[in-house]
Every structure is written in C-alpha cells, then in structure tokens.
Motif scaffolding. Structure first.
Motif, PDB file in Angstrom:
ATOM      1  N   GLN A 107       0.827  -1.203   0.000  1.00 41.10           N
ATOM      2  CA  GLN A 107       0.000   0.000   0.000  1.00 41.10           C
ATOM      3  C   GLN A 107       0.865   1.259   0.000  1.00 41.10           C
ATOM      4  O   GLN A 107       0.578   2.229  -0.711  1.00 41.10           O
ATOM      5  N   LEU A 108       1.931   1.255   0.777  1.00 40.36           N
ATOM      6  CA  LEU A 108       2.812   2.417   0.836  1.00 40.36           C
ATOM      7  C   LEU A 108       3.531   2.640  -0.488  1.00 40.36           C
ATOM      8  O   LEU A 108       3.738   3.788  -0.917  1.00 40.36           O
ATOM      9  N   SER A 111       0.138   2.992  -3.452  1.00 38.56           N
ATOM     10  CA  SER A 111      -0.846   4.066  -3.315  1.00 38.56           C
ATOM     11  C   SER A 111      -0.226   5.405  -2.929  1.00 38.56           C
ATOM     12  O   SER A 111      -0.676   6.457  -3.399  1.00 38.56           O
ATOM     13  N   THR A 112       0.777   5.386  -2.077  1.00 42.55           N
ATOM     14  CA  THR A 112       1.354   6.649  -1.612  1.00 42.55           C
ATOM     15  C   THR A 112       2.645   7.006  -2.312  1.00 42.55           C
ATOM     16  O   THR A 112       3.151   8.116  -2.137  1.00 42.55           O
ATOM     17  N   GLY A 113       3.211   6.073  -3.072  1.00 46.45           N
ATOM     18  CA  GLY A 113       4.423   6.366  -3.824  1.00 46.45           C
ATOM     19  C   GLY A 113       5.685   6.466  -2.995  1.00 46.45           C
ATOM     20  O   GLY A 113       6.659   7.081  -3.412  1.00 46.45           O
ATOM     21  N   TRP A 114       5.710   5.865  -1.816  1.00 46.57           N
ATOM     22  CA  TRP A 114       6.910   5.903  -0.983  1.00 46.57           C
ATOM     23  C   TRP A 114       8.035   5.099  -1.648  1.00 46.57           C
ATOM     24  O   TRP A 114       7.787   4.085  -2.311  1.00 46.57           O
ATOM     25  N   TRP A 116      10.640   2.256  -1.853  1.00 46.33           N
ATOM     26  CA  TRP A 116      10.468   0.942  -1.231  1.00 46.33           C
ATOM     27  C   TRP A 116      11.368   0.730   0.000  1.00 46.33           C
ATOM     28  O   TRP A 116      10.940   0.072   0.954  1.00 46.33           O
ATOM     29  N   ALA A 119       9.429   2.306   2.843  1.00 47.07           N
ATOM     30  CA  ALA A 119       8.230   1.522   3.158  1.00 47.07           C
ATOM     31  C   ALA A 119       8.595   0.264   3.941  1.00 47.07           C
ATOM     32  O   ALA A 119       7.933  -0.090   4.931  1.00 47.07           O
ATOM     33  N   THR A 164      -7.339  -1.997   3.445  1.00 47.88           N
ATOM     34  CA  THR A 164      -7.575  -2.464   2.071  1.00 47.88           C
ATOM     35  C   THR A 164      -9.030  -2.374   1.644  1.00 47.88           C
ATOM     36  O   THR A 164      -9.317  -2.528   0.453  1.00 47.88           O
TER      37      THR A 164
END
Length: 365
Positions: A107-108, A111-114, A116, A119, A164
């Motif tokens: 999800q990180l 969805s949030t574009g962190w 890796w 994350a 989710t």
C-alpha cells in the motif's frame, strides 16, 4: 608446607600438587544421538525416497531451487514463532501480522508512492511495535499468551481490512520497483536469495540463544519464571524482548511475501499460521531435543518442505496439505512433550554439561 622426611634422615622439598584432570565431555548415547539428529536423517531419507520415486523431476536443481524459494517465508515465520516459545509463550498473532505487513508495504509503495526502502523500514519498525504491545499485554496485563495474542491478532486483521477495504492491493501498469521484487526473485551462487535470508536469520538466532546470556535467560524464564525472578532475572523485560524480536522477524517475512506475490491479499497470512507452529514445535525435537532452537526449527522446516513438495508432485489432492500439517503438528507436540519430560527426570539434567540449573528449576522446559 614443611619438607618431607626420607628414609635416610634427610629431607626433600614437598612435591608440587598435581594439576586437576580436565573433565571430559560425556559422549552422547545412541538414543540421545538419534533423538538429536533423527529429524535430520528423516529429511535426508525423504529426499532420497522421493528422488527414487520421481527421478526425472524431484532431484533436479530447478526443483531444489523451487523448494528453497517457496519455503523461505514459512521458514522465517517459523523462526519468528519459535522465539516466544523459548520463554514458554505462544504468539498466535503472527499470521495476522504477516498479512498486515505485506499489505501495508504494498500500500505504501503503490498508493502513496513511498520509496520501497522507506516503506520496508516503516513496516519493520511497525512489526517490532506490535511485538512490544503483545509482550506488554501478556506480561503486565497478566493475560494468557494464547488469549492475548489471539485478541491482538484479531485487531491486526481488522486493521488490515480497514486499510484495504477488503480488496486486494494491485500495483499499477508499471508494476513494483524491480529492486523491491529482486528481494525475492534474485539469485546468489545459483540459489534463490531468500534461502540465504533463512540461513542468516538462523545463524543470528543460534548466536543469540546458544552463545549469549540473552538466550540463557530466555530459556530459564521458559523453564521456571519464578526461579528466574528469584535469581534476579527481569522476566517481564526479557519476555517483552522475545515478543519484540518475533514481531520484527514476522514483519520481515511480510516484506518478503509482498515481494514474492506482488499483490496484497488481506487474508493470506492465516494460511501460514499452522505451518509456522508446526516447524517451531517440531524443531524442538531436533538438534537440542526438549527445547526450541533455531537449528532444529530449520531442520523441521526442511522436513516439511521436502514432504510437501514430494506429495504435491505425486499428484495429491488439495486437502492432503492441511492434513499433513495437522498430523505433523500433533506429532510434534507429542514428541516435544515427551522430550521435555525425559529431560526433567531426576538426574537427567545433572548428567548434561550444557544444562543450567537455577535453584530447583532446569533450563529446559
């Protein structure tokens, strides 16, 4: 000391005291040797049997690589489940934490574009925090570990569903970063990298439990918490540390599972709960029979991996896998209890050089 007289009336200096003889380490009896390494022999025997029955598919490098790769997550999870068992506790939240960890890291990233690495770091820290919460609930709230971790696991499952929305986390058209998926897909020396994760984690846990005071304290706590308190061991603190280490290991397994599946499934962690405890409990009957240990857990996971791979290639039905895990769990608990009772017989610990006796408690549960 005065000189010693001789027969002719003269004196001679006293002879120096003889050096104490070194104490030889008692050798293992055949029964002890079989008990320690019988499970390892079973793994070798299973591999040979399936290689003879399936000579074209089983003893191949591709099959061995597949077994090592597919069983890396269950092996890491079994090692994580083993740590609280050393202290006499059970962490039933590991399956739920595994599902939450692998969903959150995806999800990180998706969805949030962190990045890796960030994350993954957040998920590892979060897993350790969950372990601290489990330890505090068990030790300071004085709730049985079965009930406490089952309750925290249900909360983790609810958080997973909330994050989710009950649906899978699916990456976009660009997929996941290649460096992240390489955590699982890459190879080293011709073998899958996850296999080396398992070996490295096994070595670290062996070092902590067998060669450092931390491990000795944890084993004493698991054998007799009251005796540990009497000799000044902070049982609560070390028990919380055990749960924290377990949470950290399980969250790492979740990161690896995300790199493997590349799709977040909210309920996937429950499928790994039973095999993890089978490996941890069956491992307490090997290498150091009667107590959970890292090397024994690794051998137990190898037996399960070889058995399940051979059964699958023989065309077994889907229900054979849970049947195999359930029967093995019953046998593991039975053998573990039998080994523990043997070690607690009068005089059994006194004859073992590696045992720790604290007051009336023995190191091995």
């Amino acid at each position: 000391m005065s000189d010693e007289p001789t027969d002719d009336g003269t004196t001679r200096p006293p002879s120096p005291p003889s050096a104490p003889r070194p104490r030889s380490r008692p050798s293992r009896s055949p029964g002890q040797f079989i008990g320690a390494y019988g499970l390892l022999a079973l793994a070798v025997l299973l591999f040979l049997v399936f290689s003879l029955v399936l000579p074209d598919t089983f003893p191949t490098l591709d099959n061995i690589s597949s077994i090592l790769s597919n069983q890396s997550v269950p092996a890491i999870l079994a090692l994580g489940a083993m740590v609280p068992i050393v202290t006499g506790k059970f962490d039933l939240s590991i399956g739920y934490l595994l599902g939450l960890a692998h969903v959150v890291v995806l999800q990180l990233i998706v969805s949030t574009g962190w990045p890796w690495p960030l994350a993954c770091s957040v998920v590892l820290v979060g897993g350790a925090v969950v372990g601290v919460v489990n330890g505090v609930v068990v030790e300071f709230a004085r709730i049985d570990s079965f009930i406490a971790t089952l309750g925290t696991g249900s909360v983790l499952y609810a958080v997973t569903g909330w994050i989710t929305g009950g649906t899978r986390v699916v990456p976009g058209p660009d997929g996941l970063p290649p460096a992240f998926t390489d955590l699982y897909d890459s190879t080293f020396l011709g073998l899958p990298v996850p296999a080396f994760y398992v070996l490295a984690l096994t070595f670290v846990l062996w070092l902590l439990l067998e060669r450092l005071p931390l491990g000795r304290y944890l084993y004493v706590i698991g054998a007799n918490p009251r005796a540990a308190d009497l000799v000044g061991i902070p049982t609560r603190r070390y028990s919380v540390c055990a749960f924290t280490l377990s949470g950290l290991i399980v969250s790492f397994a979740g990161v690896l599972l995300a790199a493997q599946q590349q799709i977040g499934n909210p309920s996937v962690g429950l499928d790994y709960l039973l095999p993890a405890f089978v490996g941890a409990l069956l491992g307490s009957t090997a290498i150091r029979p009667g107590r959970p240990n890292a090397l024994g857990t690794l051998v137990a996971v190898a037996v399960l991996a070889i058995g399940l791979a051979g059964i699958g290639q023989l065309g077994a039905q889907f229900w054979v896998t849970p049947l195999f895990n359930g029967v093995t769990l019953l046998l593991a608990v039975g053998f573990a209890g039998y080994s523990a009772r043997r070690r607690l017989r009068p005089g059994a610990t006194a004859n073992r050089p590696d045992s720790v006796v604290t007051g009336t408690s023995k190191e091995h549960p």
